[in-house]
Design an enzyme around this catalytic site. Structure first.
Site, PDB file in Angstrom:
ATOM      1  N   CYS A 144       6.634   0.652  -4.469  1.00 51.75           N
ATOM      2  CA  CYS A 144       5.301   0.491  -3.862  1.00 51.75           C
ATOM      3  C   CYS A 144       4.811  -0.951  -4.011  1.00 51.75           C
ATOM      4  CB  CYS A 144       4.297   1.456  -4.490  1.00 51.75           C
ATOM      5  SG  CYS A 144       4.476   3.172  -3.975  1.00 51.75           S
ATOM      6  N   CYS A 199      -0.476   4.393  -4.965  1.00 56.34           N
ATOM      7  CA  CYS A 199       0.623   3.431  -4.821  1.00 56.34           C
ATOM      8  C   CYS A 199       0.320   2.116  -5.517  1.00 56.34           C
ATOM      9  CB  CYS A 199       0.918   3.179  -3.354  1.00 56.34           C
ATOM     10  SG  CYS A 199      -0.501   2.535  -2.466  1.00 56.34           S
TER      11      CYS A 199
HETATM   12  S1  SF4 Z   1       5.575   5.387  -0.832  1.00 62.06           S
HETATM   13 FE1  SF4 Z   1       5.983   3.728  -2.236  1.00 62.06          FE
HETATM   14  S2  SF4 Z   1       7.847   4.423  -3.290  1.00 62.06           S
HETATM   15 FE2  SF4 Z   1       7.750   5.608  -1.426  1.00 62.06          FE
HETATM   16  S3  SF4 Z   1       8.995   4.430   0.060  1.00 62.06           S
HETATM   17 FE3  SF4 Z   1       6.800   3.880   0.321  1.00 62.06          FE
HETATM   18  S4  SF4 Z   1       6.582   2.042  -0.853  1.00 62.06           S
HETATM   19 FE4  SF4 Z   1       8.456   3.054  -1.593  1.00 62.06          FE
END
Ligand code: SF4
Length: 243
Positions: free
Chosen positions: A108, A216
């Site tokens: 994230c 996030c």
């Molecule tokens: S929600 Fe966060 S962990 Fe999941 S793919 Fe998107 S950026 Fe990556």
């Protein structure tokens, strides 16, 4: 004052305070579309931005395009640094988020938090669609959050789901198709599932994490221990990405 009047007043106040340095940040969920619709009525030139993590569902990309057609605007896609993404994938794999909370936070950070921070460097304030009722971690959201920079403004903070639904209906706004499939909160494709009756609205986000806050890092940070672990992981990725 109705919920709509209150949101309009907040957006007007934001425009008069921040003028051309105000933007809308939306992930094209219901609330984000409502805020963008209200903001574009108040100022048809306000920039509308979204974070394209590279892992969004195809249906989100389609709704962004249909939003652009409806309003005649170009939505700015905020993208992650490809070198950072590649370094992360090489070190931990593409689907690292399933392994533990710190790795999920790392993803994230690389795909959302860092790109947004870079883009927001020249922005004084942005509008979001956050509501207090979405989860416990959002229960105390303020209309104007001036704790950090840029200022975060949430005109729908006190709205109920029924307010969002009736505004969406009355304005004939586009709705993300995943709501019809039972989703109650929509993010990246591999990290979101449909909701289950009785669950918190954001329970379908990172559903495999039982104890972590469903955030996030854009709006709220993790506990100190997770933050420190993410910092170490991030330092390692940045070293590899920028050699
Ligand atoms: S929600 Fe966060 S962990 Fe999941 S793919 Fe998107 S950026 Fe990556």
């Amino acid at each position: 004052m109705t919920a709509i009047d209150s949101a309009r007043a907040i957006i007007e106040a934001a425009l008069s305070e921040f003028g051309g340095s105000l933007a809308v940040l939306t992930s094209f969920q219901r609330e984000g579309i409502v805020v963008a619709d209200l903001a574009l009525q108040a100022d048809p030139g306000i920039p509308v931005m979204t974070i394209d993590t590279g892992r969004l569902p195809e249906s989100t990309l389609k709704i962004i395009s249909s939003f652009e057609d409806r309003y005649g605007v170009a939505v700015e896609r905020i993208l992650p640094d490809p070198f950072e993404v590649n370094a992360m994938i090489e070190a931990h794999g593409r689907d690292l988020f399933y392994d533990d909370v710190a790795l999920r936070r790392l993803c994230c950070n690389v795909r959302k938090v860092r790109p947004l921070a870079r883009r927001m460097a020249g922005v004084e304030a942005y509008l979001t669609g956050i509501r207090r009722g979405q989860s416990d971690s959002r229960a105390n959201v303020e209309f104007f959050d001036r704790a950090g920079s840029p200022v975060k403004i949430s005109p729908l903070a006190d709205w109920l789901p029924a307010d969002v639904a009736s505004y969406t209906r009355e304005r004939g706004l586009p709705e993300h198709p995943l709501y019809a499939a039972g989703y109650t909160s929509i993010g990246c494709d591999p990290c979101t599932r449909a909701g289950v009756a009785g669950e918190d609205e954001r329970a379908g986000r990172w559903w495999w994490e039982n104890d972590a806050a469903k955030e996030c890092g854009l709006h709220f940070t993790a506990d100190g221990k997770t933050e420190r672990t993410v910092d170490v992981l991030l330092r390692d990725i940045l070293t590899k990405a920028h050699v």
